[in-house]
Design a protein around this motif. Structure first.
Motif, PDB file in Angstrom:
ATOM      1  N   PHE A  59      13.659   3.966   7.185  1.00  0.00           N
ATOM      2  CA  PHE A  59      12.802   2.877   7.654  1.00  0.00           C
ATOM      3  C   PHE A  59      11.426   2.962   6.983  1.00  0.00           C
ATOM      4  N   TYR A  60      10.949   4.177   6.766  1.00  0.00           N
ATOM      5  CA  TYR A  60       9.661   4.369   6.095  1.00  0.00           C
ATOM      6  C   TYR A  60       9.713   3.853   4.662  1.00  0.00           C
ATOM      7  N   VAL A  61      10.752   4.202   3.931  1.00  0.00           N
ATOM      8  CA  VAL A  61      10.877   3.772   2.536  1.00  0.00           C
ATOM      9  C   VAL A  61      10.979   2.244   2.465  1.00  0.00           C
ATOM     10  N   VAL A  62      11.769   1.651   3.354  1.00  0.00           N
ATOM     11  CA  VAL A  62      11.895   0.197   3.377  1.00  0.00           C
ATOM     12  C   VAL A  62      10.553  -0.442   3.734  1.00  0.00           C
ATOM     13  N   SER A  63       9.807   0.178   4.643  1.00  0.00           N
ATOM     14  CA  SER A  63       8.492  -0.352   5.027  1.00  0.00           C
ATOM     15  C   SER A  63       7.514  -0.310   3.866  1.00  0.00           C
ATOM     16  N   VAL A  64       7.536   0.765   3.093  1.00  0.00           N
ATOM     17  CA  VAL A  64       6.663   0.864   1.914  1.00  0.00           C
ATOM     18  C   VAL A  64       7.009  -0.229   0.911  1.00  0.00           C
ATOM     19  N   LEU A  65       8.284  -0.389   0.631  1.00  0.00           N
ATOM     20  CA  LEU A  65       8.702  -1.410  -0.331  1.00  0.00           C
ATOM     21  C   LEU A  65       8.335  -2.810   0.157  1.00  0.00           C
ATOM     22  N   LEU A  66       8.588  -3.085   1.418  1.00  0.00           N
ATOM     23  CA  LEU A  66       8.282  -4.404   1.970  1.00  0.00           C
ATOM     24  C   LEU A  66       6.779  -4.681   1.962  1.00  0.00           C
ATOM     25  N   THR A  67       5.983  -3.686   2.328  1.00  0.00           N
ATOM     26  CA  THR A  67       4.525  -3.850   2.306  1.00  0.00           C
ATOM     27  C   THR A  67       4.029  -4.153   0.905  1.00  0.00           C
TER      28      THR A  67
END
Length: 162
Positions: A59-67
């Motif tokens: 979820f952290y990696v996806v959040s970084v990419l999305l941000t």
């Protein structure tokens, strides 16, 4: 080279600079603030949802990419090379072309005419595929601790009696 020619050359070089350093520093500071805030909120969301182990880190990696995608799409208006300095080479190189000295018609007067045409690209470079990829993972390590802090805090608050 005379003093006037040196001053003219310096003025041309100053005009060739396409980024104002204070604006670049401000943009970088604002992007880091957006990343930090968004990833802290994402840590809280991961904690409230009860994510554990690899699911939380995914979820952290996806959040970084999305941000970072949102920063590129919305804040940079789809043209990141206008707002960020990249290591890419310029679209058009900065070149000074000097014409060959031409003798005057009167042999008693020896004059040389030297004109400089400067080709200036409005940006220092363009975002290549590698630049976009590095921008998308930018902030991955810097914001990990704040994500984990908020993740564990909200997980502890919400799921303390589970």
């Amino acid at each position: 080279m005379s003093a006037a020619a040196l001053i003219q050359e310096q003025e041309l070089q100053l005009r060739a600079q396409s980024y104002y350093p204070e604006n670049v520093a401000h943009n970088a500071k604002q992007v880091e603030h957006v990343r930090s805030t968004a990833l802290s909120v994402a840590g809280g969301v991961a904690g409230v949802l009860g994510m554990t182990n690899w699911l939380g880190f995914g979820f952290y990696v996806v959040s970084v990419l999305l941000t970072n995608v949102i920063v590129l799409a919305i804040n940079a208006n789809g043209t990141p090379s206008k707002y960020f300095i990249t290591p890419s080479p310029p679209l058009k190189p900065l070149t000074a072309q000097t014409s060959a000295p031409t003798p005057a018609k009167n042999s008693n007067v020896k004059s040389q005419i030297s004109t400089k045409a400067l080709t200036i690209d409005p940006r220092s470079g363009s975002f290549s595929t590698n630049d976009v990829a590095s921008f998308l993972i930018n902030g991955l390590t810097e914001n990990a601790f704040s994500f984990i802090l908020w993740w564990t805090f909200w997980f502890g608050i919400v799921h303390v009696y589970d």
